[in-house]
Design an enzyme around this catalytic site. Structure first.
Site, PDB file in Angstrom:
ATOM      1  CG  ASP A   6      -2.318  15.469  -1.512  1.00  0.00           C
ATOM      2  OD1 ASP A   6      -3.046  16.227  -2.257  1.00  0.00           O
ATOM      3  OD2 ASP A   6      -1.458  16.229  -0.753  1.00  0.00           O
TER       4      ASP A   6
ATOM      5  CE1 TYR B 208      -7.960  11.994   5.714  1.00  0.00           C
ATOM      6  CE2 TYR B 208      -6.366  10.458   5.154  1.00  0.00           C
ATOM      7  CZ  TYR B 208      -6.640  11.862   5.584  1.00  0.00           C
ATOM      8  OH  TYR B 208      -5.591  12.498   5.976  1.00  0.00           O
ATOM      9  CD  GLU B 209     -13.361   2.652   2.477  1.00  0.00           C
ATOM     10  OE1 GLU B 209     -14.482   1.761   2.005  1.00  0.00           O
ATOM     11  OE2 GLU B 209     -12.232   2.450   2.512  1.00  0.00           O
TER      12      GLU B 209
ATOM     13  CD  GLU C 101       2.581   8.201   5.121  1.00  0.00           C
ATOM     14  OE1 GLU C 101       3.164   9.306   5.008  1.00  0.00           O
ATOM     15  OE2 GLU C 101       1.368   7.624   4.587  1.00  0.00           O
TER      16      GLU C 101
ATOM     17  CE  LYS D 104      -3.110  25.856  -5.681  1.00  0.00           C
ATOM     18  NZ  LYS D 104      -2.214  26.812  -5.042  1.00  0.00           N
TER      19      LYS D 104
ATOM     20  CD  GLU E 132      -2.641   1.344   2.639  1.00  0.00           C
ATOM     21  OE1 GLU E 132      -3.598   2.216   2.333  1.00  0.00           O
ATOM     22  OE2 GLU E 132      -2.292   0.850   3.468  1.00  0.00           O
TER      23      GLU E 132
END
Length: 213
Positions: free
Chosen positions: A119, A194-195, A69, A123, A44
């Site tokens: 993320d 987050y889910e 991470e 932009k 992951e």
């Protein structure tokens, strides 16, 4: 997301080499020696606090998992989750940047890549930083077994649409597209932090499986 500095994080990570690999370069091409088996290896990229990768390792003991991470202040939470769930002999963590995967994995080392709530870098000038940009797809392909897959989840509709376009343009096979994952929740779905947060607010969760050809 603003990260809170945790001055104790580095020492805490170093205190658990059985989970947090300090020299992943030395295991390139031979991760089976680290896990003492030849089971499939799933990674992951952007594991965050680790709820997903820990849950997957618990659910699938016949698969090896690595959570990746780059931030000390985030991966310490993943380590805490991993320690709480022990024993999990099929789980490791790497504190490295996903852009450098080829330093730690050889071709055919990895059987699946998970990207969860990355993320969105909205932009246009930041498009190359998106984890589904063609530059990252090339990196994943370079470490994956031939014709293996990326599984991608997000709450961001714009990033999801961009990712479908990026993967298609790269020549990948797009399969199992869901525009509202929780409308028909798969029994084996492991949710990220987050889910849980976004789905509780009623936001749809987008998911896709994409296969390299």
């Amino acid at each position: 997301m603003r990260l809170r500095h945790k001055p104790w994080a580095e020492e805490f990570l170093q205190a658990h080499p059985e989970i947090v690999i300090s020299n992943p370069e030395s295991l390139k091409g031979k991760w089976d020696t680290e896990f003492s088996n030849t089971n499939p290896l799933h990674i992951e990229v952007g594991t965050g606090k680790g709820q997903f990768v820990v849950g997957m390792a618990k659910q699938n003991p016949h698969i090896n998992y690595i959570g990746i991470e780059s931030y000390d202040s985030v991966i310490v939470s993943a380590l805490e989750n991993a320690l709480e769930a022990q024993p999990l002999p099929n789980l490791r963590l790497l504190k490295v940047n996903g852009v450098h995967l080829e330093n730690y994995f050889a071709k055919n080392d990895v059987d699946r890549v998970y990207l969860n709530f990355s993320d969105p870098w909205p932009k246009i000038r930041h498009a190359k930083r998106r984890l589904t940009h063609e530059g990252f797809l090339k990196i994943y392909e370079s470490v994956l077994v031939d014709q293996e897959e990326i599984h991608f989840k997000t709450d961001n509709r714009g990033l999801f649409e961009y990712s479908l376009t990026s993967m298609s343009a790269y020549g990948m096979l797009i399969k199992d597209v869901s525009l509202d994952l929780h409308a028909n929740m798969p029994e084996d779905n492991i949710m990220t932090e987050y889910e849980e947060k976004f789905s509780a607010k009623g936001q749809p969760i987008y998911r896709v499986e994409a296969k390299f050809l």
